[in-house]
Each structure stands twice: as structure tokens, then as C-alpha cells.
Write a protein that holds these residues in place. Structure first.
Motif, PDB file in Angstrom:
ATOM      1  N   ALA A 134      72.307  44.682  24.485  1.00 27.04           N
ATOM      2  CA  ALA A 134      70.908  45.086  24.670  1.00 27.04           C
ATOM      3  C   ALA A 134      70.833  46.596  24.503  1.00 27.04           C
ATOM      4  O   ALA A 134      71.525  47.337  25.211  1.00 27.04           O
ATOM      5  CB  ALA A 134      70.421  44.674  26.050  1.00 27.04           C
ATOM      6  N   VAL A 181      68.525  49.855  24.743  1.00 28.32           N
ATOM      7  CA  VAL A 181      67.283  50.419  25.277  1.00 28.32           C
ATOM      8  C   VAL A 181      67.194  51.868  24.823  1.00 28.32           C
ATOM      9  O   VAL A 181      68.071  52.678  25.119  1.00 28.32           O
ATOM     10  CB  VAL A 181      67.258  50.343  26.817  1.00 28.32           C
ATOM     11  CG1 VAL A 181      65.994  51.005  27.348  1.00 28.32           C
ATOM     12  CG2 VAL A 181      67.343  48.899  27.282  1.00 28.32           C
ATOM     13  N   ARG A 205      67.977  45.049  31.960  1.00 26.78           N
ATOM     14  CA  ARG A 205      68.694  44.116  31.091  1.00 26.78           C
ATOM     15  C   ARG A 205      69.935  43.553  31.794  1.00 26.78           C
ATOM     16  O   ARG A 205      70.648  44.286  32.489  1.00 26.78           O
ATOM     17  CB  ARG A 205      69.109  44.807  29.792  1.00 26.78           C
ATOM     18  CG  ARG A 205      67.950  45.490  29.069  1.00 26.78           C
ATOM     19  CD  ARG A 205      66.832  44.494  28.753  1.00 26.78           C
ATOM     20  NE  ARG A 205      65.688  45.145  28.147  1.00 26.78           N
ATOM     21  CZ  ARG A 205      65.502  45.229  26.827  1.00 26.78           C
ATOM     22  NH1 ARG A 205      66.408  44.734  26.007  1.00 26.78           N
ATOM     23  NH2 ARG A 205      64.436  45.831  26.348  1.00 26.78           N
TER      24      ARG A 205
END
Length: 278
Positions: free
Chosen positions: A214, A216, A254
Motif C-alpha cells: 500500500a 500512501v 492501511r
């Protein structure tokens, strides 16, 4: 003066190669009288490995691939291998069998790859993680603040917020830091007009702890942090403001176990933050 073939020593009346017996391209003057007696059947070259006769000294042997041929006069009327019923498979050497097996395995792998059963790596393409691109602004420090210290404080602050929300703390990961730095710097360079931004294929070459990390990535303008970066009292204060900016936008935490982070300050004092969770 008589001439003879340098290779098989067959006599010739003239220096007119190639030899009509073995095909060699050089003759020499005969220093001794050459026996002109013709033996019935002429001369042949016999393979020393399987006994097959050949008209010329042109290895490899047509039956077994042997390279050692010997000149003989009066070849046998029948091939000894024919008498004992030997097949070409009987004289096949183990090294050739291994080679055929390796080729068969390779063809099978290529066939399975072609139909999508397995995937093969791309040959000749880039390998290893991409270099972190240059980006305008600061990657090390702003005023008295160390951006490495801000990154440490950011992870601590992020974990505190995650724990409070029941999301679980993340362990800092060096490879994640490198991937976050590549993504963040490429983003800053693209915003400044000096690059095309992060490349998906290049990012995938980082040996991260998961297949689908993930990522970000966000930026915080000076008016959102409440002032210039250099005016913050310490690294922890700036890190808290950066985490606040993320949480206040309603972004979810996340799921994962590890995190890598990069903080970069652009020339206009905008702070770019990227963190990678696995």
C-alpha cells in the motif's frame, strides 16, 4: 617426381589437389617410392568407436559422432554392427542423452510459458531497484530540523495513532524506506517539471515484504502546517503536524506489518510525504 596427399598419403601424378581419396587440399613431394599396388576394395576411413566405414576422412562419424577415423585398405564386405543387429541407439553416448533431455525440458518450459501455465522472468530488462531520482528542495534538513529525524518521529506518531484506532503498530523497514524515497522523490521531480513521476515497473523491482504494498503519498502546503517548516520547534512537532494532515482528511490506516517512509521539503516549503506499508 611423384606427389602424395599430406593427409592420407595417396599418390598422385600431379600437384593438383584436392585429394580424390580424402579431400585434403595440400599435396607434398614424395620422398620415397609409393606402392602403386591397388588393393581390392580401395581405401576407407574406419571409425574407431563404432567401426563404420567412410569414403573420406571427414569426422564426425555419421553413425555415432566419433571424431577418430583411421585409414584402412580393403574394407570389410559387411558392417560388423549389421551382423549383430546393433541400432544407432546402442552407440548413443550418455552425454548426448543428457543433452537431449535438457533440450526437451527447455522446450516444455517454453511451451508452458506460452500457454500461460507458468511465467518466466523478462530477459535483458532492467534488474534491481531503480536509483532514487534527484528532486528539487531538501531531502536532508531544513533549518535546524533533520528530515531523517522527522521520518523517525513520523513513524512513532503514526504508530501511536494506529494503536489508538486498533490498527496495530508497524515495524520500520529499510527496503520500504528505499521504495518510499524513490516514489516520493520522483513525485517531487514530476511536480517541478523535472521528471515523469514514479514508474510502476521500476517500483516493482524493490524487494518488498509483500506482493501488493500500500503506497500512501500526499503533500502538505505551508498554510496547512501553520507556517514554514523551519519554524517548527523540533522534528516531533513537524511529524505530528504531518500525521494530523493525513488523519484530518479522513484517510484510513492501511493494514500491514512493516512501513517505510520518506519526507521531502520542496523549494516552496511544501512537504511531500510517502509511506509504504506491507
Amino acid at each position: 617426381m611423384e606427389w602424395r596427399c599430406e593427409w592420407c598419403e595417396k599418390p598422385h601424378e600431379e600437384n593438383d589437389p584436392p585429394c580424390d581419396n580424402c579431400g585434403h587440399g595440400t599435396f607434398e613431394k614424395a620422398v620415397q617410392q609409393v606402392n602403386h599396388e591397388v588393393v581390392p576394395g580401395g581405401t576407407v576411413w574406419v571409425c574407431q568407436d563404432c567401426g563404420r566405414s567412410h569414403q573420406r576422412n571427414s569426422p564426425p562419424c555419421k553413425r555415432c559422432g566419433g571424431a577418430n577415423l583411421e585409414l584402412r585398405e580393403g574394407p570389410p564386405e559387411t558392417d560388423p554392427l549389421d551382423e549383430i543387429g546393433t541400432r544407432w541407439l546402442d552407440v548413443l553416448e550418455p552425454k548426448y542423452v543428457a543433452g537431449y533431455a535438457a533440450v526437451a525440458v527447455l522446450l516444455a518450459v517454453l511451451l508452458l510459458s506460452a500457454v500461460g501455465v507458468i511465467s518466466l522472468p523478462t530477459f535483458g530488462g532492467p534488474t534491481g531497484p531503480p536509483p532514487v531520482p534527484d528532486a528539487p528542495g531538501s531531502a536532508d534538513s531544513v533549518g535546524d530540523l533533520s528530515l531523517a529525524g522527522v521520518e523517525d518521529a513520523y513513524v512513532a506518531e503514526l504508530n501511536e495513532r494506529r494503536t489508538a484506532e486498533g490498527a496495530g503498530a508497524l515495524a520500520r523497514n529499510t527496503t520500504g524506506d528505499e521504495a518510499a524515497a524513490y516514489y516520493n522523490k520522483a513525485t517531487v521531480a514530476a511536480v517541478a517539471g523535472d521528471g515523469a513521476g514514479p514508474d510502476r515497473e521500476a517500483f516493482s523491482r524493490f524487494a518488498l515484504a509483500c506482493e501488493q504494498p500500500a503506497v500512501v503519498s500526499y503533500r502538505v502546503a505551508p498554510e496547512r502546517t501553520g507556517g514554514s517548516v523551519s519554524e517548527f520547534e523540533n522534528e516531533s512537532a513537524l511529524a505530528a503536524a504531518l500525521v494530523d494532515s493525513y488523519v484530518e482528511r479522513g484517510n484510513a490506516f492501511r493494514a500491514g506489518d512493516t512501513v517505510g517512509v520518506d519526507v521531502h521539503v520542496a523549494p516552496d516549503d511544501t512537504v511531500f510525504v510517502t509511506y509504504v506499508v506491507c
